[in-house]
Design an enzyme around this catalytic site. Sequence first.
Site, short mmCIF file in Angstrom:
data_model
loop_
_atom_site.label_atom_id
_atom_site.label_comp_id
_atom_site.label_asym_id
_atom_site.label_seq_id
_atom_site.Cartn_x
_atom_site.Cartn_y
_atom_site.Cartn_z
N GLU A 284 -3.02 5.82 12.35
CA GLU A 284 -2.12 6.17 11.24
C GLU A 284 -2.91 6.21 9.94
O GLU A 284 -3.78 5.37 9.72
CB GLU A 284 -1.05 5.07 11.19
CG GLU A 284 -0.12 5.11 9.99
CD GLU A 284 0.78 3.88 9.98
OE1 GLU A 284 1.04 3.28 11.05
OE2 GLU A 284 1.22 3.49 8.89
N HIS B 102 8.67 -1.31 9.40
CA HIS B 102 8.93 -2.31 8.34
C HIS B 102 8.04 -2.01 7.13
O HIS B 102 7.29 -1.03 7.13
CB HIS B 102 8.62 -3.70 8.89
CG HIS B 102 7.16 -3.92 9.19
ND1 HIS B 102 6.58 -5.14 9.31
CD2 HIS B 102 6.13 -3.02 9.38
CE1 HIS B 102 5.28 -5.02 9.56
NE2 HIS B 102 4.99 -3.75 9.62
N ARG B 103 8.08 -2.88 6.11
CA ARG B 103 7.13 -2.87 5.00
C ARG B 103 6.35 -4.18 5.01
O ARG B 103 6.77 -5.15 5.66
CB ARG B 103 7.84 -2.71 3.64
CG ARG B 103 8.61 -1.44 3.43
CD ARG B 103 7.87 -0.17 3.72
NE ARG B 103 6.64 0.06 3.00
CZ ARG B 103 6.47 0.98 2.05
NH1 ARG B 103 7.49 1.76 1.70
NH2 ARG B 103 5.29 1.16 1.47
N SER B 104 5.27 -4.23 4.26
CA SER B 104 4.51 -5.48 4.23
C SER B 104 5.29 -6.59 3.53
O SER B 104 5.12 -7.77 3.83
CB SER B 104 3.15 -5.26 3.58
OG SER B 104 3.30 -4.66 2.31
N SER C 166 0.87 -1.18 0.00
CA SER C 166 0.00 0.00 0.00
C SER C 166 0.91 1.23 0.00
O SER C 166 0.98 1.97 0.96
CB SER C 166 -0.93 -0.01 1.21
OG SER C 166 -0.21 0.15 2.41
N ASP D 4 -4.07 1.29 11.73
CA ASP D 4 -3.60 1.89 10.48
C ASP D 4 -4.62 1.55 9.40
O ASP D 4 -4.51 0.52 8.74
CB ASP D 4 -2.22 1.37 10.07
CG ASP D 4 -1.76 1.97 8.73
OD1 ASP D 4 -2.46 2.86 8.21
OD2 ASP D 4 -0.71 1.53 8.22
N HIS E 123 -3.43 -6.03 2.55
CA HIS E 123 -2.53 -7.05 3.09
C HIS E 123 -3.22 -8.40 3.31
O HIS E 123 -2.61 -9.33 3.82
CB HIS E 123 -1.91 -6.58 4.41
CG HIS E 123 -0.98 -5.42 4.24
ND1 HIS E 123 -0.48 -4.71 5.30
CD2 HIS E 123 -0.47 -4.84 3.13
CE1 HIS E 123 0.30 -3.73 4.85
NE2 HIS E 123 0.32 -3.79 3.54
N GLU F 107 1.50 -9.46 7.05
CA GLU F 107 2.35 -9.06 8.17
C GLU F 107 2.19 -9.99 9.36
O GLU F 107 2.59 -9.66 10.48
CB GLU F 107 2.05 -7.60 8.55
CG GLU F 107 2.43 -6.64 7.42
CD GLU F 107 2.37 -5.17 7.80
OE1 GLU F 107 1.89 -4.84 8.90
OE2 GLU F 107 2.81 -4.34 6.99
N ASP G 158 1.72 8.39 7.21
CA ASP G 158 2.62 7.43 6.53
C ASP G 158 2.64 7.77 5.03
O ASP G 158 3.54 8.48 4.56
CB ASP G 158 2.12 6.00 6.82
CG ASP G 158 2.79 4.94 5.97
OD1 ASP G 158 3.83 5.24 5.34
OD2 ASP G 158 2.29 3.80 5.91
N GLN H 221 -6.51 -1.65 7.15
CA GLN H 221 -5.35 -2.50 6.86
C GLN H 221 -4.76 -3.16 8.11
O GLN H 221 -4.36 -4.31 8.07
CB GLN H 221 -4.29 -1.64 6.17
CG GLN H 221 -3.04 -2.37 5.73
CD GLN H 221 -2.08 -1.42 5.04
OE1 GLN H 221 -2.27 -1.10 3.86
NE2 GLN H 221 -1.07 -0.94 5.73
N GLU H 222 -4.69 -2.40 9.22
CA GLU H 222 -3.96 -2.92 10.38
C GLU H 222 -4.66 -2.62 11.70
O GLU H 222 -5.00 -1.47 11.98
CB GLU H 222 -2.54 -2.32 10.43
CG GLU H 222 -1.78 -2.58 9.14
CD GLU H 222 -0.40 -1.94 9.10
OE1 GLU H 222 0.11 -1.52 10.17
OE2 GLU H 222 0.15 -1.84 8.00
N LYS I 176 9.96 5.10 7.09
CA LYS I 176 10.34 3.89 6.36
C LYS I 176 11.53 4.22 5.46
O LYS I 176 11.42 5.08 4.58
CB LYS I 176 9.18 3.42 5.50
CG LYS I 176 7.96 2.92 6.27
CD LYS I 176 6.78 2.79 5.31
CE LYS I 176 5.63 2.03 5.93
NZ LYS I 176 4.39 2.16 5.12
N LYS J 204 7.28 -0.37 14.43
CA LYS J 204 6.15 -1.13 13.89
C LYS J 204 6.77 -2.24 13.05
O LYS J 204 7.41 -1.96 12.04
CB LYS J 204 5.32 -0.18 13.02
CG LYS J 204 4.01 -0.75 12.57
CD LYS J 204 3.14 0.32 11.95
CE LYS J 204 2.97 0.05 10.48
NZ LYS J 204 1.77 0.66 9.90
#
Length: 423
Positions: free
Chosen positions: A287, A367-369, A43, A243, A156, A206, A314, A164-165, A339, A390
Amino acid sequence: MTTAIRSLNAFGILDSRGYPTLRVVATLDNGCTGTASVPSGASTGRHEALELRDGDSSRYGGKGVRKAVSHVNQIIQDHLHGQAAAPQDAVDATLVALDGTENKARLGANAILGTSMAVARAAAAASGVPLYRYLAGASVPRLTVPMMNVINGGRHAQNSLDFQEFMIVPHGAPSFAEALRYGAETFHALHELLHKAGYSTAVGDEGGFAPNLGTIEETCELIVAAIRKAGLRPGPEVALALDPAASSFAKDDKYVFAKSGNMTFSSAELLDLYDRLARTYPIVSIEDGFGEDDWEGFRRQTASCGDRLQIVGDDLYVTNPRFIRKGIESSATNAVLIKLNQIGTVTETIQAVQMCRDAGWRYIISHRSGETEDTFISDFAVAMGGGQIKAGSLSRSERLAKYNRLLGIERDLGPGAAYASPF
Ligand code: PGA
Ligand code: ZN
């Protein structure tokens, strides 16, 4: 003492989604080496530095990285050969100048970042200190409170969740090791609750569960129940963070929950939804609650809830000092997600962090996915001293590698290691 770069050697490896990415090995004249692997987002923000892909559909659906690999092995190596591996800002200045574009489109941000991180590791090895000490310079390393993504949705996971999170934040633990235990025990309790209720316990990108839950509220309820089931206190010991990654469901000037059933929200209605959620559940951080172009949405949220909530940008900032400055000037948020691969060098990432510090803003190293077993961000987060990372859920070794590295750093720092809630 400076040590010159003897060689840079890049090759393609696979990330946690099975797509190619780069690994770079930097070797110095004194024989010290540093190796780093580059992550990849799904994303992604529209203004991120360019991740160079081959576009050759006969290999990995066009996602090959042979061009980026050859840029390191030829162009970058030619220019960096013989240059001192430290200071890092001089190395990164060479890389930025060599690329010459605004978004690292010529050499590829993946080629540049892999080199930048590998050289930092080699320089740390040459000075005989762990990476986090090398990156911290004169500042004091600080352990990080983890944001752990236990329910995955959005881009994700192929489930019914538009957000997403859904993260747990074990900020009330007395140490990082205990925070990790709080997180893992909550994750296991959540597994049991989902299984008993007949939901899937398969995981997303993730490592969080990716069930077809009905609503955002139901998801938050389940997480709170899991915290309790683990014998912990929701709020003071383990809080929640969201997020939504709202750019992924922004349509024109509206927000459409297409995965859960086509509900449409205006920016103001979405703000009301977040406000309700934050009053009902122990949420400490939200986020990307709005799309990357909806600066006004962020501003309204920060003005109305910024004293109670961490509001994080982000996709809004893409770790780019240019956008972060705009955010600070307009009080768009009060925190930034950081990031490395959004901007493309270690030095520019540190500059983004510095900008947050100067403004009194919080920052979270992320991190990234799409990840690898590389743990650079663990050292980086401790070195930057912001106290937050994160790094995903409590499953999938590319996520746990980061947490396990933090355990090692905590041991290394000894009793003086500071683990403190930023909330
Ligand atoms: P990404 O997601 O790595 O797929 O961009 C992470 C995030 O949005 O924080
Ligand atoms: Zn995000």
